[in-house]
Design a protein around this motif. Structure first.
Motif, mmCIF file in Angstrom:
data_model
loop_
_atom_site.group_PDB
_atom_site.id
_atom_site.type_symbol
_atom_site.label_atom_id
_atom_site.label_comp_id
_atom_site.label_asym_id
_atom_site.label_seq_id
_atom_site.Cartn_x
_atom_site.Cartn_y
_atom_site.Cartn_z
ATOM 1 N N UNK A 105 0.760 -1.057 0.088
ATOM 2 C CA UNK A 105 -0.009 0.071 -0.079
ATOM 3 C C UNK A 105 0.871 1.329 0.018
ATOM 4 N N UNK A 106 0.806 2.250 -1.002
ATOM 5 C CA UNK A 106 1.527 3.395 -1.071
ATOM 6 C C UNK A 106 1.434 4.145 0.038
ATOM 7 N N UNK A 107 0.380 4.145 0.970
ATOM 8 C CA UNK A 107 0.494 5.074 2.347
ATOM 9 C C UNK A 107 1.268 4.369 3.272
ATOM 10 N N UNK A 108 1.339 3.034 3.106
ATOM 11 C CA UNK A 108 2.161 2.330 4.234
ATOM 12 C C UNK A 108 3.647 2.160 3.942
ATOM 13 N N UNK A 109 3.860 1.929 2.546
ATOM 14 C CA UNK A 109 5.284 1.628 2.005
ATOM 15 C C UNK A 109 6.065 2.809 2.149
ATOM 16 N N UNK A 110 5.437 3.938 2.192
ATOM 17 C CA UNK A 110 6.371 5.335 2.423
ATOM 18 C C UNK A 110 7.085 5.392 3.532
ATOM 19 N N UNK A 111 6.210 5.014 4.619
ATOM 20 C CA UNK A 111 6.728 4.627 5.981
ATOM 21 C C UNK A 111 7.750 3.580 6.142
ATOM 22 N N UNK A 112 7.459 2.508 5.622
ATOM 23 C CA UNK A 112 8.346 1.367 5.726
ATOM 24 C C UNK A 112 9.736 1.735 4.835
ATOM 25 N N UNK A 113 9.876 2.753 3.852
ATOM 26 C CA UNK A 113 10.922 2.814 3.327
ATOM 27 C C UNK A 113 11.707 3.624 4.192
ATOM 28 N N UNK A 114 11.091 4.621 5.267
ATOM 29 C CA UNK A 114 11.786 5.288 6.109
ATOM 30 C C UNK A 114 12.505 4.452 7.346
ATOM 31 N N UNK A 115 11.798 3.508 7.507
ATOM 32 C CA UNK A 115 12.148 2.644 8.422
ATOM 33 C C UNK A 115 13.404 1.657 8.033
ATOM 34 N N UNK A 116 13.563 1.447 6.783
ATOM 35 C CA UNK A 116 14.353 0.484 6.304
ATOM 36 C C UNK A 116 16.039 0.730 6.949
ATOM 37 N N UNK A 145 3.607 -7.998 14.281
ATOM 38 C CA UNK A 145 5.018 -8.204 14.536
ATOM 39 C C UNK A 145 5.951 -7.769 13.312
ATOM 40 N N UNK A 146 5.220 -7.325 12.457
ATOM 41 C CA UNK A 146 6.336 -6.810 11.427
ATOM 42 C C UNK A 146 6.965 -5.318 11.556
ATOM 43 N N UNK A 147 6.294 -4.692 12.370
ATOM 44 C CA UNK A 147 6.662 -3.491 12.795
ATOM 45 C C UNK A 147 6.533 -3.670 14.214
ATOM 46 N N UNK A 148 7.699 -3.042 14.848
ATOM 47 C CA UNK A 148 7.791 -2.943 16.335
ATOM 48 C C UNK A 148 7.892 -1.693 16.869
ATOM 49 N N UNK A 149 6.695 -1.485 18.012
ATOM 50 C CA UNK A 149 6.821 -0.035 18.419
ATOM 51 C C UNK A 149 7.369 -0.164 19.917
ATOM 52 N N UNK A 150 8.289 0.801 20.207
ATOM 53 C CA UNK A 150 8.934 0.835 21.542
ATOM 54 C C UNK A 150 8.735 2.356 21.711
ATOM 55 N N UNK A 151 7.680 2.653 22.768
ATOM 56 C CA UNK A 151 7.457 4.090 23.111
ATOM 57 C C UNK A 151 6.928 4.830 22.042
ATOM 58 N N UNK A 152 7.679 5.816 21.516
ATOM 59 C CA UNK A 152 7.234 6.586 20.394
ATOM 60 C C UNK A 152 8.140 6.290 19.139
ATOM 61 N N UNK A 203 9.253 3.670 16.031
ATOM 62 C CA UNK A 203 8.873 2.472 15.034
ATOM 63 C C UNK A 203 10.183 1.756 14.729
ATOM 64 N N UNK A 204 10.149 0.334 14.672
ATOM 65 C CA UNK A 204 11.152 -0.294 13.782
ATOM 66 C C UNK A 204 10.435 -1.482 13.004
ATOM 67 N N UNK A 205 11.349 -2.047 12.235
ATOM 68 C CA UNK A 205 10.963 -3.248 11.403
ATOM 69 C C UNK A 205 11.638 -4.556 11.889
ATOM 70 N N UNK A 206 10.897 -5.535 12.023
ATOM 71 C CA UNK A 206 11.543 -6.821 12.351
ATOM 72 C C UNK A 206 11.901 -7.143 10.937
ATOM 73 N N UNK A 207 13.076 -7.110 10.779
ATOM 74 C CA UNK A 207 13.909 -7.253 9.389
ATOM 75 C C UNK A 207 13.960 -8.769 9.139
ATOM 76 N N UNK A 208 14.198 -9.526 10.073
ATOM 77 C CA UNK A 208 14.377 -11.136 9.877
ATOM 78 C C UNK A 208 12.861 -11.430 9.307
ATOM 79 N N UNK A 209 11.822 -11.184 10.106
ATOM 80 C CA UNK A 209 10.524 -11.493 9.714
ATOM 81 C C UNK A 209 9.932 -11.049 8.440
ATOM 82 N N UNK A 210 10.395 -9.761 8.138
ATOM 83 C CA UNK A 210 10.073 -9.358 6.797
ATOM 84 C C UNK A 210 10.463 -10.124 5.923
#
Length: 97
Positions: A14-25, A56-63, A65-72
């Motif tokens: 989804x373009x609305x999500x992938x833009x965020x995921x690209x930042x988390x790369x 669990x593909x995206x992990x939130x810790x406080x404020x 955001x990170x990606x579980x790279x292995x799971x992805x």
């Protein structure tokens, strides 16, 4: 945890999500930084990533955001739609070059 593979794929592509995921790369980011970089209100970031957080593909810790790279990576390896896209792009690239 089990999850709906097609719903994960829909979310990831989804373009609305992938833009965020690209930042988390490149690594975890604070929601305030994502918000200012992407021009998306902080609550909207969480809303857009909601299913990926639940699964669990995206992990939130406080404020942060990170990606579980292995799971992805494992998901991408096993996702037939993704493989088809990559194979098609690879074939197109070799044809053009």
């Amino acid at each position: 945890m089990s999850y709906d593979k097609s719903k994960v794929a829909d979310s990831l592509f989804n373009p609305d999500v992938s833009i965020i995921m690209a930042e988390l790369e490149s690594g975890p980011k604070e929601s305030a930084l994502l918000s200012s970089t992407l021009g998306i209100p902080e609550p909207e970031i969480k809303t857009r990533l909601e299913y990926l957080i639940e699964t669990g593909f995206v992990i939130v810790s406080g404020t942060t955001y990170g990606v579980d790279s292995e799971k992805l990576a494992k998901f991408m390896e096993n996702d037939e739609n993704y493989k088809g896209v990559v194979d098609g792009l690879t074939e197109l690239d070799s044809y053009l070059n």
